[in-house]
Design an enzyme around this catalytic site. Structure first.
Site, PDB file in Angstrom:
ATOM      1  N   LYS A 100       0.849  -1.190   0.000  1.00  0.00           N
ATOM      2  CA  LYS A 100       0.000   0.000   0.000  1.00  0.00           C
ATOM      3  C   LYS A 100       0.883   1.238   0.000  1.00  0.00           C
ATOM      4  CE  LYS A 100      -3.951   1.963   2.556  1.00  0.00           C
ATOM      5  NZ  LYS A 100      -4.836   1.776   3.734  1.00  0.00           N
ATOM      6  N   SER A 175      -9.633   1.664   2.746  1.00  0.00           N
ATOM      7  CA  SER A 175      -8.775   2.460   1.884  1.00  0.00           C
ATOM      8  C   SER A 175      -7.704   1.663   1.142  1.00  0.00           C
ATOM      9  CB  SER A 175      -8.093   3.554   2.711  1.00  0.00           C
ATOM     10  OG  SER A 175      -7.246   2.987   3.712  1.00  0.00           O
ATOM     11  N   SER A 199     -10.002  -0.728   6.900  1.00  0.00           N
ATOM     12  CA  SER A 199      -9.388  -0.472   5.601  1.00  0.00           C
ATOM     13  C   SER A 199      -8.648  -1.653   4.995  1.00  0.00           C
ATOM     14  CB  SER A 199      -8.432   0.729   5.686  1.00  0.00           C
ATOM     15  OG  SER A 199      -9.169   1.921   5.793  1.00  0.00           O
TER      16      SER A 199
END
Length: 479
Positions: A100, A175, A199
Site C-alpha cells: 500500500k 482504503s 481499511s
C-alpha cells in the site's frame, strides 16, 4: 465489465522466458504453490515475476497500482533463483508482495495517494516491510489507496479510482483498495494494507479475498504514514488462509496454531448492532452462512449481546481518529526530513471530503473532554466485549463484514455518499478494542456479481487461534 484472463502469446516478456514455461499454469498460485515450485525447480522466480509484470500491464485499466519498479523486481527475482540453486533460499524467497502506498520503503516515494507528498522519498524502510524483504520477499509495486487512507472506497481524483476486478463499475473497497484488487485480480499472491476503521477488511470483503487486521503492534506498527496509534494496524491480504498464516509466521516468529476441529470452536453471534440494519441480500447470505457453520458442527451461541456498540461508533469514531493526526504527521515529516509542512499537504488534498475532514482535524481537533469521554467509552467497551467472550467461552464472534453490498464507484460521488458510512460499522469494534479481525469470503451479490465477506473477531492477542478458526471454517465450508 470483467476482463477475461489475458492471452500471453504477444507478451514482450514471454519472448524472454524459456518456452517450457506455461503462463496459464501460473494462474492463481498461492504462496505455498510458488515456494514449492521455486524449490523443486518446476518454476523460476524470474519467469513468475515476468508473468506478474505482464499481468499488471494487461489489467492496468483497473488501476490497482501507483507504481511498479519492474527492473528491480526482475533483478531481485534473478537473485532469488540463484539462492534456490545454492540452497540458501529464505522463507519467502521470490514471493512478490504489493505494498500500500503509505508503507515506507527506502528510496521510494510514500505518496499516500495525495499530491502534497509527491516526489518525497522515504529515508528509511519500515520494519514491517524489512522483515518481509529479509525473508526473501520481493516488493511488487505500490498500490492505489483512498487519499490519506481516509475513506472506504478508494475513489481518488489524484491517482484515479481503483476498480473492482469482479465488476469494473463497482468499488473494491478502501482504503486499501489497490492492494485487495491486485490480489483478487491474480496480479500478486499477497499484499499489505493498513486498517484504521476497516481499511483491510472492507476491500477484502468486496474483492473476495482474505484480509487480517492483526492486534496492533503484533505486526510492527510504525509502517509509514499513519494518523493514529490508537486504532491502526498493518496486515496482509491474500487468496488463501494458508498464505495469511505463512505471512503471520514470518512477521511474528510464532508457530502456527495447531489445527482445530469444528466441535472445538465456540462462535458467538451477538445479534445487536452487528446483525441489525442489513441489506436484504447480505442478510440472506449471512444467515445461510451461519446455517452452514452450524451444520458443520461448530458450536454457535446466539444468546446475549454487547451493549454500546452503536453509540461508540456514532459518537467517537472521528474523535478517536482525529486527535492524534497533527502530532503523528509532524513526527513523520521530521523523521524523513521532508521539506514540506502540514499546511502544504492539507492545501493540496484532491478529494473534497478528505480535505474538509483533514482541515477539521488540524484546525479544530477534538477537545480533551471529548477525547477523555472517548477513552472511557473505549475502556467500557473493551470490558463488555471481554465479558461477553468469557461468559460464553468464545473463540470468536461472527458477523457480516459489511452491512451492504459493494456500491458503485459513482455512488460515492453522489449526494447520498454520506449514507455509505454504514460500510464501516461492523469493522469499528476491532479497531476500538484492538482485537484481531479476519474477513473470509461469504458470497456474491446477485445484482452485480461483486463479492461480500463474513468477518470473525477474537480478543486482543488471539491472532494465531483466530487464523486457525478461520482455516477450520474454510475447510468445513470448502470456501
Amino acid at each position: 465489465m470483467v476482463l477475461p484472463y489475458p492471452p500471453y502469446t504477444s507478451s514482450p516478456y514471454l519472448a524472454k522466458t524459456p518456452r517450457c514455461i506455461d503462463y496459464f499454469k501460473m494462474y492463481r498460485l498461492s504462496i505455498r504453490d510458488l515456494l514449492d515450485g521455486f524449490s523443486d525447480g518446476t518454476l523460476s522466480c524470474e519467469a513468475y515475476t515476468r508473468r506478474v509484470i505482464q499481468r499488471a500491464q494487461d489489467l492496468k485499466v483497473f488501476n490497482h497500482f501507483v507504481s511498479m519498479d519492474t527492473d528491480r523486481m526482475l533483478k531481485n527475482a534473478q537473485e532469488a533463483d540463484a539462492r534456490y540453486k545454492s540452497k540458501t533460499n529464505r522463507p519467502l524467497e521470490g514471493i512478490l508482495i504489493a505494498m500500500k502506498d503509505n508503507i515506507d520503503i527506502q528510496g521510494q516515494v510514500t505518496g499516500a495517494g495525495t499530491p502534497g507528498l509527491a516526489g518525497l522519498k522515504a529515508k528509511h524502510t519500515a520494519e514491517v516491510a524489512r522483515r518481509l524483504f529479509d525473508a526473501g520477499a520481493i516488493p511488487a509495486g505500490r498500490t492505489v489507496m483512498h487519499e490519506l487512507a481516509r475513506g472506504s472506497s478508494t475513489t481518488n481524483p489524484y491517482t484515479g479510482d481503483s476498480h473492482n476486478f469482479h465488476n469494473f463499475d463497482y468499488t473494491c473497497g478502501g482504503s486499501s483498495g489497490g492492494s485487495a484488487g491486485a490480489v483478487a485480480a491474480d496480479i500478486v499472491p499477497a499484499a499489505l494494507g493498513t486498517d484504521t476503521a476497516g481499511s483491510i477488511r472492507i476491500p477484502a470483503s468486496y474483492s473476495g479475498v482474505y484480509g487480517l487486521r492483526p492486534t496492533s503492534k503484533r505486526w510492527p506498527s510504525n509502517y509509514g504514514l499513519k494518523f493514529t496509534h490508537l486504532r491502526d494496524s498493518v496486515g496482509p491480504l491474500a487468496r488463501s488462509l494458508e498464505d495469511i498464516a505463512i505471512l503471520d509466521q514470518v512477521m511474528t516468529g510464532e508457530e502456527a496454531h495447531p489445527e482445530l476441529l469444528p466441535t472445538e470452536i465456540r462462535i458467538g453471534v451477538p445479534r445487536s448492532h452487528f446483525w441489525e440494519g442489513l441489506d436484504p441480500e447480505v442478510k440472506e447470505c449471512a444467515e445461510q452462512f451461519l446455517v452452514s457453520v452450524k451444520e458443520k458442527g461448530f458450536v454457535v451461541i446466539e444468546q446475549g449481546g454487547i451493549p454500546g456498540l452503536a453509540e461508540i461508533f456514532r459518537d467517537y469514531l472521528h474523535p478517536s481518529i482525529n486527535h492524534e493526526i497533527v502530532a503523528i504527521l509532524q513526527e513523520y515529516i521530521q523523521y524523513h526530513g521532508h521539506n514540506v509542512t502540514m499546511a502544504d499537504i492539507a492545501e493540496k488534498i484532491a478529494t473534497p471530503v478528505v480535505k474538509e475532514g483533514f482541515g477539521k482535524a488540524m484546525n479544530n481537533p477534538p477537545s480533551e473532554e471529548v477525547v477523555q469521554s472517548a477513552m472511557e467509552a473505549r475502556d467500557k467497551l473493551i470490558h463488555d466485549v471481554q465479558k461477553y467472550f468469557q461468559d460464553h467461552r468464545l473463540d470468536c464472534i461472527l458477523m457480516p463484514a459489511s452491512k451492504i453490498p459493494a456500491p458503485t464507484l459513482s455512488a460515492f460521488k453522489s449526494e447520498k455518499a454520506g449514507e455509505l458510512l454504514v460500510i464501516v460499522e461492523n469493522h469499528d469494534c476491532a479497531n476500538v478494542c484492538n482485537n484481531p479481525s479476519l474477513v473470509i469470503p461469504g458470497g456474491y451479490s446477485r445484482a452485480s456479481g461483486v463479492p461480500f465477506g463474513m468477518q470473525i473477531e477474537g480478543l486482543s492477542g488471539s491472532d494465531s487461534r483466530l487464523i486457525a478458526v478461520a482455516r477450520a471454517i474454510q475447510n468445513a465450508l470448502q470456501l
